[in-house]
Structure formats: structure tokens, C-alpha cells
Design a protein around this motif. Structure first.
Motif, mmCIF file in Angstrom:
data_model
loop_
_atom_site.group_PDB
_atom_site.id
_atom_site.type_symbol
_atom_site.label_atom_id
_atom_site.label_comp_id
_atom_site.label_asym_id
_atom_site.label_seq_id
_atom_site.Cartn_x
_atom_site.Cartn_y
_atom_site.Cartn_z
ATOM 1 N N GLY A 176 -8.323 9.081 0.950
ATOM 2 C CA GLY A 176 -8.551 10.495 0.692
ATOM 3 C C GLY A 176 -7.289 11.322 0.832
ATOM 4 O O GLY A 176 -7.199 12.427 0.282
ATOM 5 N N ALA A 177 -6.319 10.794 1.585
ATOM 6 C CA ALA A 177 -5.067 11.529 1.772
ATOM 7 C C ALA A 177 -4.209 11.431 0.508
ATOM 8 O O ALA A 177 -4.198 10.406 -0.175
ATOM 9 N N THR A 178 -3.499 12.487 0.214
ATOM 10 C CA THR A 178 -2.631 12.518 -0.961
ATOM 11 C C THR A 178 -1.182 12.617 -0.506
ATOM 12 O O THR A 178 -0.756 13.635 0.043
ATOM 13 N N VAL A 179 -0.447 11.521 -0.714
ATOM 14 C CA VAL A 179 0.988 11.520 -0.443
ATOM 15 C C VAL A 179 1.674 11.521 -1.802
ATOM 16 O O VAL A 179 1.597 10.530 -2.538
ATOM 17 N N ALA A 180 2.287 12.596 -2.155
ATOM 18 C CA ALA A 180 2.854 12.762 -3.490
ATOM 19 C C ALA A 180 3.803 11.611 -3.816
ATOM 20 O O ALA A 180 4.719 11.297 -3.050
ATOM 21 N N GLY A 181 3.559 10.970 -4.972
ATOM 22 C CA GLY A 181 4.449 9.909 -5.426
ATOM 23 C C GLY A 181 4.269 8.579 -4.731
ATOM 24 O O GLY A 181 5.113 7.692 -4.887
ATOM 25 N N VAL A 182 3.186 8.420 -3.967
ATOM 26 C CA VAL A 182 2.969 7.181 -3.207
ATOM 27 C C VAL A 182 1.573 6.646 -3.505
ATOM 28 O O VAL A 182 0.579 7.378 -3.420
ATOM 29 N N GLU A 183 1.496 5.334 -3.862
ATOM 30 C CA GLU A 183 0.209 4.645 -4.005
ATOM 31 C C GLU A 183 -0.204 4.104 -2.637
ATOM 32 O O GLU A 183 0.616 3.554 -1.908
ATOM 33 N N VAL A 184 -1.493 4.252 -2.312
ATOM 34 C CA VAL A 184 -2.035 3.746 -1.050
ATOM 35 C C VAL A 184 -3.098 2.709 -1.384
ATOM 36 O O VAL A 184 -4.123 3.032 -1.978
ATOM 37 N N GLU A 185 -2.833 1.445 -1.023
ATOM 38 C CA GLU A 185 -3.761 0.352 -1.316
ATOM 39 C C GLU A 185 -4.135 -0.354 -0.021
ATOM 40 O O GLU A 185 -3.300 -0.498 0.883
ATOM 41 N N LEU A 186 -5.393 -0.833 0.047
ATOM 42 C CA LEU A 186 -5.928 -1.413 1.275
ATOM 43 C C LEU A 186 -6.197 -2.900 1.100
ATOM 44 O O LEU A 186 -6.674 -3.340 0.046
ATOM 45 N N SER A 187 -5.934 -3.666 2.132
ATOM 46 C CA SER A 187 -6.207 -5.098 2.102
ATOM 47 C C SER A 187 -7.697 -5.358 2.276
ATOM 48 O O SER A 187 -8.479 -4.454 2.596
ATOM 49 N N THR A 220 -8.609 -2.054 -5.041
ATOM 50 C CA THR A 220 -7.495 -1.777 -4.131
ATOM 51 C C THR A 220 -7.034 -3.042 -3.417
ATOM 52 O O THR A 220 -5.847 -3.188 -3.109
ATOM 53 N N GLN A 221 -7.957 -3.978 -3.165
ATOM 54 C CA GLN A 221 -7.574 -5.223 -2.508
ATOM 55 C C GLN A 221 -6.594 -6.021 -3.357
ATOM 56 O O GLN A 221 -5.611 -6.566 -2.850
ATOM 57 N N TYR A 222 -6.867 -6.084 -4.666
ATOM 58 C CA TYR A 222 -5.980 -6.828 -5.560
ATOM 59 C C TYR A 222 -4.611 -6.153 -5.629
ATOM 60 O O TYR A 222 -3.571 -6.818 -5.567
ATOM 61 N N GLN A 223 -4.598 -4.831 -5.763
ATOM 62 C CA GLN A 223 -3.330 -4.118 -5.851
ATOM 63 C C GLN A 223 -2.516 -4.291 -4.571
ATOM 64 O O GLN A 223 -1.297 -4.472 -4.613
ATOM 65 N N ALA A 224 -3.190 -4.239 -3.414
ATOM 66 C CA ALA A 224 -2.486 -4.438 -2.150
ATOM 67 C C ALA A 224 -1.879 -5.836 -2.077
ATOM 68 O O ALA A 224 -0.732 -6.012 -1.628
ATOM 69 N N PHE A 225 -2.623 -6.824 -2.508
ATOM 70 C CA PHE A 225 -2.134 -8.202 -2.485
ATOM 71 C C PHE A 225 -0.903 -8.351 -3.375
ATOM 72 O O PHE A 225 0.113 -8.936 -2.973
ATOM 73 N N GLU A 226 -0.983 -7.844 -4.591
ATOM 74 C CA GLU A 226 0.117 -7.998 -5.541
ATOM 75 C C GLU A 226 1.356 -7.223 -5.099
ATOM 76 O O GLU A 226 2.484 -7.724 -5.202
ATOM 77 N N LEU A 227 1.184 -6.004 -4.621
ATOM 78 C CA LEU A 227 2.336 -5.223 -4.159
ATOM 79 C C LEU A 227 3.022 -5.903 -2.981
ATOM 80 O O LEU A 227 4.253 -5.962 -2.900
ATOM 81 N N THR A 228 2.232 -6.436 -2.063
ATOM 82 C CA THR A 228 2.803 -7.131 -0.902
ATOM 83 C C THR A 228 3.568 -8.368 -1.330
ATOM 84 O O THR A 228 4.673 -8.636 -0.835
ATOM 85 N N ALA A 229 3.005 -9.135 -2.256
ATOM 86 C CA ALA A 229 3.663 -10.358 -2.719
ATOM 87 C C ALA A 229 4.983 -10.047 -3.420
ATOM 88 O O ALA A 229 5.985 -10.753 -3.212
ATOM 89 N N ARG A 230 4.993 -8.983 -4.226
ATOM 90 C CA ARG A 230 6.220 -8.641 -4.946
ATOM 91 C C ARG A 230 7.314 -8.129 -4.010
ATOM 92 O O ARG A 230 8.490 -8.448 -4.190
ATOM 93 N N ALA A 231 6.936 -7.353 -3.020
ATOM 94 C CA ALA A 231 7.935 -6.712 -2.164
ATOM 95 C C ALA A 231 8.370 -7.592 -0.993
ATOM 96 O O ALA A 231 9.525 -7.511 -0.552
ATOM 97 N N PHE A 232 7.470 -8.431 -0.473
ATOM 98 C CA PHE A 232 7.775 -9.171 0.753
ATOM 99 C C PHE A 232 7.616 -10.680 0.620
ATOM 100 O O PHE A 232 7.862 -11.408 1.589
#
Length: 842
Positions: A242-253, A494-506
Motif C-alpha cells: 500500500g505504500a508508494t515509494v516513487a520510482g521503486v517496485e515493492v515485491e514480496l516473497s 508478486t512472488q514471481y517478480q520477487a524471485f526473479e529480481l532477487t536472482a538477477r541482482a544477487f
């Protein structure tokens, strides 16, 4: 049993409103129990007593502050690196989440990274000081060595003078001080060296990516993940998303999302619609088609709500009630259809309504009870695997099937009594009126014996069918078992996006880090702990496919050291599976103070343990089911070869199903069609569930088809002609039942849960192959080739085995030969039964 069911059907038809109201009351009680007593369903699969569970228990006991569950939230800048303003907003957001009820706290990635950088700077500064001190000591040593050389170069006589001896003594004193300083420096350098070792090994464990664009926050709960209340997870997810951080995607595991799947969605509705259309086509009346649907829906409502009422006192996986819905709908429609189909034929032949309902319940209802019990036995046998959640799934599924059976023999007769002849279409009502008049003259008109199939056709059918099934089964040779991770979710979640972002970055391993504990033989003192950690880290880091190792802590008594190990592969990869085995094989691990015992925990490790234990239980369960199959069919058909062929057919369809599951979910064939975003291991408990359910359903179709063959053979038809007669008698209703069951199961393939999709696909494909290839093609071909030998039974078994009348043929014969008035109902009952028998082939 047939006579008991005959009386039950008549009683339900005599008090239809009371029966229907009773079931509706049970449904209301079930819903009330669910709403008042139901608890939280879990999406976490675990088995107590596994190596992972034991390590988790150790960690919970020694590190109570870290015993609660946790989940990851991914913050990703859409453009460039995260700015200072964005980082401040993320920190404030995590602080708000940490203040929620049920949340122990949060880990701020930027604070953690700053602390790590500070520690690195301190270590670097300390190393500089040590290096400087070491340089000073070396310079002092050089001066001492130079002074000693000068004095030793003097003549021997000069060296004996008091002045020279005093200088030598001073030099020796300075040497002693230098040695002490060197020893002190070495003592100071040891922790710095150990710290540097730990820092280098943990370089790959990061919470902010190297490009500064992605950060990983952690939410820590008071309870383990599987015990966190739904309200807590929903509150966390609402605060974060629900929080809006401008320019930031928030994804949950996965751990932060309440993943209880919907029990009934659009896909399931479509499957039910296909089942309804099939019923209308088969029964040729809309009113009649409603009865099986109503029976199945009420039965599912009762069975599932009663099961969910127990979720407050037992740990229940979220897939468990969905499995109950699958089975309840599929068998509920089929079982009711079998009784209605028999009842409509009898009504058309002119039989009085109460007698027809009673006879259909006593004959087809008897077959339904026997068929349902085979499914109940197969599912209940899941408890012998010793795996708690699997046994509970089998128990709930068996209960829902049992409810469907009871519904078929009580609710269905009651509704049929209320509908009367409206279950017939206009043409059938006309035929009923024609046959309800005075009894016509009965003439001995032999029922024509159908011609058997050609032997060449039987051979070709058998060879081609077995070849096709064997080919489909080939992928099963490479089946791997596992549990789905975030990559298996739908791509828009959001689970899939969190997984993919984590894999790409870390790196892929960041989605499934391992927790490794080293238990040493004695308590360690404060001075020993850091070098011991460094020694263990060096050995862990040397294991292949380990990217990084970070210390987690040391227990209060100094005997348990915990570490986070980052694997190279993802949670479900083969390399991670091998890494878990390699780490466990390190025991006994040599350490600076002796040896240590190594244990591994974490989601990846837990998935591996669960999959291995399920794989170990699979052969025994398959043997049990096959043994039950042979025994039940020997009892029913009083034959040795019929049960063997039926069981071999079941094994063929089973392995073909395993092959199709492997090809789709593990290899990714037709992945886009079935919503498979990322292929992975086959769901660990899917093969066991498929064995139990497919066995019961395969035996259902075997009973309904081959019992007709046996009846024709017992009435004097040649063995091969009896095969054709039995196939013609039961083919239409079995085809309809199979289409209904496949459509109901296939409806669950559209679910948003990969677990439900795989279960729905496995059951739909298994029924499709077993019903249309094995039961309708291969079994008749084999029966034709066997001829009279198919019904051979050794003499000792002939005397021992009871005569199981599955279809209630003895009841029908007794009623047909009883004198007028001696039947269980109307005095003209026997006449109408003879009418029905005469017109059975119409």
C-alpha cells in the motif's frame, strides 16, 4: 448389501423431503463449524524428524531470537540506483512494518550494509595499525641486529670489557621486549585475520546489489512461517504494497503472501459447465442433469466444510480442501449418474416409480458403494506412509468420497422421488406409457449374442496401445521430486517478480540460502570462538558450488556455530541438492579446536528432505495399492487373470501419467498452455496422491465394464462375445463418467497455484488415459485374446472366496422370479421387472 440398499432407496424415496432437509441441515452445520472452529491453512510442507527439522529445532533452542519465521521484501529502482530519498522512505516503511502486531522486527538493508562497511573499515584500520606496528618491530629488530653485529665484530678481548658487556645486556633486554611485542602483536592480529577471513567469505552475501539498484529487506515474525496468522501476513502485505515509494517496485516473497488458493474459480466453473453439458447429452433431459450436479455440490459442501472445521486443531495444508473438492465433485457426479441412468431405463420400461428407485439403488447403488470403497481404501492407505500431511490429505479425500457415496444412495433417491417422471424426456415418457399397460404376451425371444471383435484387431489394439503408453511414460525415467519456489508462480504475481529480481541482482542462490550448523565437541571460550568460526568458514567455502558463507552466531554455551551458506544454484536446482549432500558429508569436520558435526537447514534443504522421504515411501505405497488391486478384483470377478490384467493396465496408465507430468512440469513442454512459467521438479507428493486416486478410479471403471462382461458370460454367452456384450452395455455411461471426471479435474489446471495445477493435470490426464485407452481399448482386447481362460479360478479359491454380487444381479433375479405380491413393494413389481429385462437392449 444390495438388499440393504434396496430398502434404503425405498425408504429415502418414501420420505424425500426429510432426506433432502437432513442433508441441507448437515451442510449448514458444516458451514457453521468451519466459520467458528476453522483455523489457518498452511502452504509450508514439512515433515517432523527430518535432518532439516532437527537442525531447525537446534537453532530454535539455541537462538530463540531467530526462531520465528521471516520473509523477504524486494525493493527495486525502476531507473538507476536507489537515491538517498528512496532509501530513507524504504527505511521508514520497514520501521512501520516492524511495529505491526505479530512482527518481531525488520532488517533494514541499508543499515546492515552500512554496519558491514563500517566493520570492513574497522578491520582495515586495525590491519593498518598492525602492519605499522609490525613495521616498527621489524625496524627495531634490524637496529638490534646491526648493533649486535658491531659488538660481535670487536676483538675478543674488547668484548670482555664491562662496557661492551653492558651494551650486549641492553641489546638482549631490547630483544626480549621486541619478542614480547611481537607476541602481543600476533595475539592482536589473530582476531583481525579471522575477521578478514570471515569478511572475504561473506562477500557474496549482500542485501544491497552492487549496482545499488535492488535491496532486500527482511520481515521477522514472532511465530514460524507456517503458524503466522493470516491476519498478520495480510497486514504486512497491505502495509508494504500500500505504500508508494516513487520510482521503486515493492515485491514480496512467498513467505509474506497468504497463498491459500481459491477453492472454486473460473477454471473450476468451466469444468463443471462441461460436466453439465455432458450430463445433458447423456441423459437427454435438463431436469435429470441437475440431479447429479446438486448431489455432488451438496456432498462437497458437507465434506469440505466438516474437514475445514478441524483445521483449527490440526495442521492442514491449503491443498487439502481443494483435493476434497476435486474428488467430491468428480465422483459425486459420476456415482449419482450411474444410479440415475439405471433408474431412467427402468422408468422407460414401465416400472413403478418407487420400485424403480429402490431397484436402481440396490443394483447400481451397490456397484457405487463398492467402487467408492475402493477409492476410500486407496486414499486411507496414504496414512501407512508415515507422513503426517499426506495421511491427512488422504483422510480428507477419503471422507469426501465417502460423503459422495452416501449422497448417491440417499440424496439421489430422494430427489428422484420428488421429480417423478420429469427425469424422462418426452420420447421416454411416451415409451413408458406404452409399456405401463396390461402385460403383453411373453414369448421366448433369445437376446441376440453380439459378434466378438476380430482377433487381429485385438492384437493390433494391444500392441499399439501399449507402445503409445510406454512412449508417453519415457520422461518419467528422469523425474525429479521437489517443492515449488517463487519461479513456479504465475509471472504476474508478486512472488514471481520477487524471485526473479532477487536472482538477477544477487544470484539464484539468494532465493534459497542454506543454514549450516557446526556442533563442536566442547564449549568454546570467548577467545576461541572467532578463530573457530574462521576455520569452519574456510572449509565450508571450499565445497563446490558455495558462493559465500556468512557467520550467523554462536550459542551461549559456545558449542553450536551457525552460518548462512549461499549456493550457486536456486532452491530447486540439482546443484543445490548435491550441495546439501556434500555439506552433510563433511561430518566429522576438522576445526582449529578439534572436530564438529555439520547439519543443514533452510527451505532448500527442507524441500530436499521432504522429497526424499516421499520418494522413499512411494515404492511401498505403490506395492500396497497394487496388492489391494489384485485382492479386490479377485474377490469381485472370481478370476486370476482379470485382476492381473487390470492391475497391469493401471500400472501402464500410471507411468504414462508420470511421463506426461514430467514432460510438462519438469521439461516445460506445452508450458505456455498449462501456465508453467519456469519448469522445475515435479511436486514431491504428487506421484503418491496420483497413485491413490487413480487406483480407485481405475478400479471403478474396471468394475462397471468388466462386471457386464462377467454377467454376459455367466448367462451363457461365449467368452469372446461376452466381452463385446459387456463393453456395449457399459461403454456409454463409462465414457460419460470419464468425460465428467476429466473435465472437473482439468478445471483446476487454471488455478493460480502451481500445486493445484499439477494435481489437476495429473488426475485429468490419468483418468483420460486409463478410461479411454486402458479400460475401453486394452482391457477388452486382452479379454478377447484370453477367451475362457480369463475367468479361470483355481478350485481351492472357488471354495474359499465369497460370491460378491457387485451389481446386485441376485437381487434383480429374486425380484424378477418372485410371485406377484411377494416382492418388496407393489404386487405388480415382478411383472415390471420382467418388462425391464425384456427391453434392456432397446
Amino acid at each position: 448389501m444390495a438388499r440393504l440398499l434396496h430398502r434404503l432407496g425405498r425408504a429415502c424415496a418414501g420420505r424425500p423431503r426429510a432426506v433432502v432437509l437432513t442433508w441441507l441441515l448437515l451442510l449448514a452445520l458444516g458451514v457453521t463449524g468451519f466459520l467458528t472452529l476453522g483455523g489457518t491453512l498452511s502452504s509450508q510442507v514439512s515433515i517432523p524428524g527430518t535432518p532439516t527439522a532437527r537442525v531447525a529445532d537446534q537453532l530454535a533452542a539455541e537462538f530463540p531470537d531467530a526462531s520465528g519465521g521471516s520473509g523477504t521484501v524486494v525493493f527495486h529502482a525502476t531507473e538507476g540506483a536507489l537515491t538517498d530519498a528512496q532509501r530513507a522512505e524504504i527505511t521508514a516503511l520497514l520501521a512501520r512494518v516492524g511495529a505491526l502486531d505479530g512482527v518481531r522486527g525488520t532488517v533494514d538493508p541499508f543499515a546492515t550494509t552500512a554496519q558491514r562497511d563500517q566493520q570492513a573499515a574497522q578491520l582495515a584500520a586495525g590491519q593498518e595499525q598492525v602492519d605499522a606496528a609490525r613495521a616498527q618491530l621489524e625496524a627495531g629488530q634490524q637496529q638490534l641486529d646491526a648493533g649486535r653485529e658491531q659488538l660481535e665484530a670487536l676483538p675478543a678481548a674488547a668484548q670482555q670489557t664491562a662496557a661492551v658487556q653492558a651494551q650486549l645486556a641492553a641489546l638482549q633486554e631490547q630483544q626480549t621486549r621486541l619478542d614480547a611485542g611481537r607476541a602481543e602483536l600476533q595475539a592482536q592480529a589473530a582476531p583481525l585475520d579471522a575477521g578478514q577471513t570471515l569478511l572475504r567469505a561473506a562477500e557474496g552475501v549482500r542485501q544491497v546489489s552492487t549496482d545499488g539498484r535492488t535491496a532486500l529487506g527482511v520481515v521477522q515474525f514472532d511465530e514460524p512461517v507456517q503458524e503466522v496468522p493470516v491476519e498478520v501476513k495480510e497486514a504486512v502485505a497491505e502495509e508494504l504494497q500500500g505504500a508508494t515509494v516513487a520510482g521503486v517496485e515493492v515485491e514480496l516473497s512467498n513467505e509474506l503472501v497468504q497463498t491459500t488458493p481459491e477453492v472454486f474459480g473460473p477454471g473450476e466453473a468451466l469444468g463443471l459447465l462441461v460436466a453439465a453439458v455432458t450430463l445433458v447429452v447423456v441423459l437427454r433431459t435438463l431436469v435429470g442433469a441437475v440431479v447429479p450436479l446438486a448431489s455432488a455440490l451438496v456432498g462437497v459442501g458437507v465434506g469440505v466444510t466438516v474437514a475445514l472445521s478441524l483445521s483449527g486443531v490440526v495442521d492442514m495444508l491449503s491443498i487439502t480442501p481443494v483435493l476434497g473438492v476435486m474428488l467430491g465433485l468428480a465422483v459425486g457426479i459420476d456415482y449419482s449418474l450411474f444410479i440415475i441412468n439405471r433408474h431412467r431405463r427402468q422408468l422407460t420400461d414401465g416400472m413403478p416409480l418407487p420400485d424403480s428407485i429402490a431397484l436402481a439403488t440396490g443394483t447400481s447403488g451397490n456397484a457405487v458403494v463398492f467402487a467408492g470403497l475402493t477409492v476410500v481404501i486407496a486414499l486411507s492407505a496414504l496414512n501407512v506412509t508415515g507422513i503426517g500431511f499426506l495421511g491427512l490429505m488422504g483422510t480428507v479425500g477419503a471422507f469426501c468420497v465417502l460423503v459422495a457415496v452416501v449422497m448417491a444412495v440417499t440424496f439421489t433417491p430422494a430427489v428422484l422421488a420428488l421429480l417423478g417422471v420429469r427425469v424422462l424426456n418426452r420420447h421416454e415418457k411416451g415409451r413408458r406409457e406404452e409399456r405401463s399397460g396390461p402385460e403383453p404376451e411373453l414369448r421366448a425371444e433369445p437376446v441376440p449374442t453380439p459378434a466378438p471383435m476380430r482377433t487381429a484387431r485385438a492384437v493390433l489394439t494391444l500392441v499399439v496401445g501399449v507402445a503409445v503408453l510406454a512412449t508417453i511414460a519415457v520422461p518419467a525415467l528422469s523425474m525429479r521430486l521437489g517443492l515449488p519456489d517463487g519461479s513456479a508462480e504465475a509471472t504476474d504475481t508478486t512472488q514471481y517478480q520477487a524471485f526473479e529480481l532477487t536472482a538477477r541482482a544477487f544470484g539464484a542462490g539468494a532465493n534459497g540460502p542454506l543454514l549450516v550448523v557446526a556442533e563442536v565437541g566442547r564449549p568454546l571460550g570467548e577467545a576461541e570462538r572467532l578463530p573457530e568460526q574462521a576455520g569452519v568458514v574456510e572449509r565450508l567455502a571450499a565445497v563446490p558450488d558455495v558462493v559465500a558463507v556468512a557467520p550467523v552466531g554462536v550459542s551461549t554455551d559456545g558449542r553450536l556455530l551457525a552460518f548462512q551458506v549461499l549456493p550457486r544454484g536456486g532452491p530447486t536446482s540439482e546443484s543445490t541438492e548435491q550441495l546439501v549432500r556434500d555439506l552433510r558429508d563433511l561430518t566429522p569436520l576438522a576445526t582449529p579446536t578439534g572436530t564438529a558435526t555439520v547439519g543443514v537447514a533452510g527451505s532448500a534443504s527442507g524441500n530436499i528432505d521432504v522429497s526424499e522421504q516421499l520418494a522413499d515411501a512411494l515404492p511401498g505405497y505403490l506395492a500396497l495399492v497394487v496388492g489391494l488391486s489384485v485382492l479386490i478384483l479377485v474377490l469381485v470377478f472370481r478370476s486370476v487373470l482379470v485382476p492381473l490384467t487390470a492391475t497391469l493396465g493401471f500400472v501402464l496408465s500410471l507411468f504414462a501419467t508420470f511421463g506426461a507430468i514430467t514432460a510438462v512440469f519438469q521439461w516445460g513442454w506445452l508450458g505456455a498452455v498449462f501456465g508453467i512459467s519456469t519448469p522445475g521438479p515435479v511436486l514431491s507428493f504428487l506421484p503418491t496422491i496420483v497413485i491413490g486416486i487413480l487406483f480407485g478410479l481405475a478400479m471403478d471403471y474396471q468394475l462397471f465394464l468388466v462386471s457386464g462382461m462377467r454377467e454376459a458370460y455367466a448367462h451363457g454367452a461365449p467368452a469372446r462375445a461376452a466381452v463385446t456384450a459387456g463393453l456395449r452395455a457399459g461403454r456409454r455411461v463409462v465414457v460419460a463418467a470419464a468425460i465428467i471426471m476429466v473435465s472437473v479435474f482439468a478445471g483446476f489446471i487454471a488455478s493460480d497455484s502451481v500445486i493445484i495445477r499439477s494435481v489437476g493435470f495429473g488426475l485429468a490426464f490419468g483418468v483420460l488415459v486409463d478410461a479411454f485407452v486402458v479400460r475401453l481399448l486394452l482391457i477388452p482386447a486382452v479379454m478377447h485374446l484370453l477367451g475362457r481362460a480369463a475367468w479361470w479360478l483355481p478350485a481351492p479359491l472357488t471354495r474359499i472366496l465369497p460370491d460378491v454380487d457387485v451389481e446386485g444381479a441376485s437381487l434383480e433375479r429374486d425380484l424378477a422370479t418372485a410371485p406377484a405380491g411377494a416382492g418388496p413393494g407393489d404386487p405388480e413389481h415382478a411383472r415390471h421387472v420382467r418388462h425391464r429385462a425384456r427391453h434392456r437392449q432397446d
